[in-house]
Design an enzyme around this catalytic site. Sequence first.
Site, PDB file in Angstrom:
ATOM      1  N   VAL B 161       0.951  -1.132   0.027  1.00  0.00           N
ATOM      2  CA  VAL B 161      -0.095   0.094  -0.006  1.00  0.00           C
ATOM      3  C   VAL B 161       1.039   1.236  -0.117  1.00  0.00           C
ATOM      4  O   VAL B 161       1.762   1.390   0.883  1.00  0.00           O
ATOM      5  CB  VAL B 161      -0.888   0.016   1.169  1.00  0.00           C
ATOM      6  N   PRO B 162       1.051   1.631  -1.031  1.00  0.00           N
ATOM      7  CA  PRO B 162       1.880   2.874  -1.424  1.00  0.00           C
ATOM      8  C   PRO B 162       1.838   4.174  -0.647  1.00  0.00           C
ATOM      9  O   PRO B 162       1.902   5.121  -1.124  1.00  0.00           O
ATOM     10  CB  PRO B 162       2.006   3.161  -2.904  1.00  0.00           C
ATOM     11  N   CYS B 163       2.066   4.287   0.631  1.00  0.00           N
ATOM     12  CA  CYS B 163       2.229   5.480   1.441  1.00  0.00           C
ATOM     13  C   CYS B 163       3.377   6.283   1.300  1.00  0.00           C
ATOM     14  O   CYS B 163       3.284   7.522   1.333  1.00  0.00           O
ATOM     15  CB  CYS B 163       2.063   4.960   3.030  1.00  0.00           C
ATOM     16  N   HIS B 164       4.159   5.859   0.288  1.00  0.00           N
ATOM     17  CA  HIS B 164       5.295   6.640  -0.064  1.00  0.00           C
ATOM     18  C   HIS B 164       4.874   7.682  -1.227  1.00  0.00           C
ATOM     19  O   HIS B 164       5.592   8.469  -1.547  1.00  0.00           O
ATOM     20  CB  HIS B 164       6.509   5.983  -0.614  1.00  0.00           C
TER      21      HIS B 164
END
Lengths: 190, 260
Positions: B161-164
């Site tokens: 889950v690309p919180c970046h």
Amino acid sequence: MMGITMTTPDMSILARDLAGDLDGSFAAYVRATADGIYSGSLRMLGDRTDAEDVMQETYARAYNALSGYSQERISTLQVRGWTWTIAANLCRNRLRSRSRKPTAPLGDFDVAASGRSTDEEALSEVGEALRAALLDLPFPQRAAVVMRHVLDLTYEEMAIALDRPVGTVKADVHRGLARLRRDYPEETAR
Amino acid sequence: MTDRLITDLEKLMTTASETAIHAAITATGIADGYVTRPSALGTLFVAYNSRGVSAVDLADSAEDFEQRFSHIHGRSTLPVERLPVQIDRHLDSAIETGKPGRLPLDFSDLTEFQAAVLRKTAEIPGGQVRPYGWVAREIGKPGAVRAVGSALARNPVPVVVPCHRVVRSDGHLGNYSLGDPDNKRILLEAEGLDMTEYESLSERGIRFTGSDTTDIFCHPTCHHARRTSVEHTVEFRSEQQARRAGFRPCKVCRPAEVAA
């Protein structure tokens, strides 16, 4: 890491611990009984992957069942015999579903399977012949011989595991051993 | 006289492998299983249970990972060899693309708000970024910008889950929870985001870009913004500035409320 090769785990203490704290002691119960469940399933089924699957499903079912039992019922369980009621049923079902598949005849399946079992390679030819002879026994005799003489279960534990009277279980062990003495070529053993 | 048959039978006792024991324990749900995977940031530890992937983490050692996992989740995790089919089939592409796709995820330890933040974050395409405030508005909680930040700081499954891809509204990258703070930049660059260009915009206070041929404005990293040629690109410092210039928000990256 807890020892995984405990040879004489105290089953009544395990039952007491499971009754007191199921989640906290379940891993210890698995470690104390897994070698037996795996070895027994392997000798009854002749295939390592099948034996690991049976082992995994046995403990999943055991956990579900224990979650629904009262503390009193768990604390009085004959732990090994009870666990084997689940495992023996799973082994029996697996053999049945195998024999229903015409493309995978039991004999070939077992030969191929034992050949690729890496943990078996250390075993001598004696083991090879005896394992094959075991797999030729009818299931009730095979299960009885394996439980009594490979796993060292008591007749009382076996009666629970196989849901048969002690007398029947003893008779199956005797018949199984008699057949092995006839089929298993002891003279080639040395 | 000893009985050869009996002693030979006794020798058929063997031992269950450690990983098979772990698989049996994890199948009950009292502990999660885990595997490791290589990644641009180093070795990723990936834990799972019957509900799905429960943790993605960087650690110096298995012991570090196991300790942090049990501290956060209140249960233990054990190394296994074989993953359940549904996870095995989708894990590597989820790590590779930074998109969960059909990989099952275990959000059962999270609040409904945290789960909504993560599901929205999972929609941001690779190589693009959105502000914390965008996530807040998209999930119907426009005032909860800081809460979005803390939900992402506790994202149990980073990378997948690309919180970046969620950044500060002024364009600064902001914090990152997985290992070194610079990992956020490393992941975005690996996805093809031109950081030099991106940072030159944020340093000049540019928050949106538009195209003077369509009169539509976008987040600068939106696929549509990046298709616009330099001579047709118009830069905006705020939504109001863009609106006043007669631009409407892009329906794909939704830089502002889009009229239905």
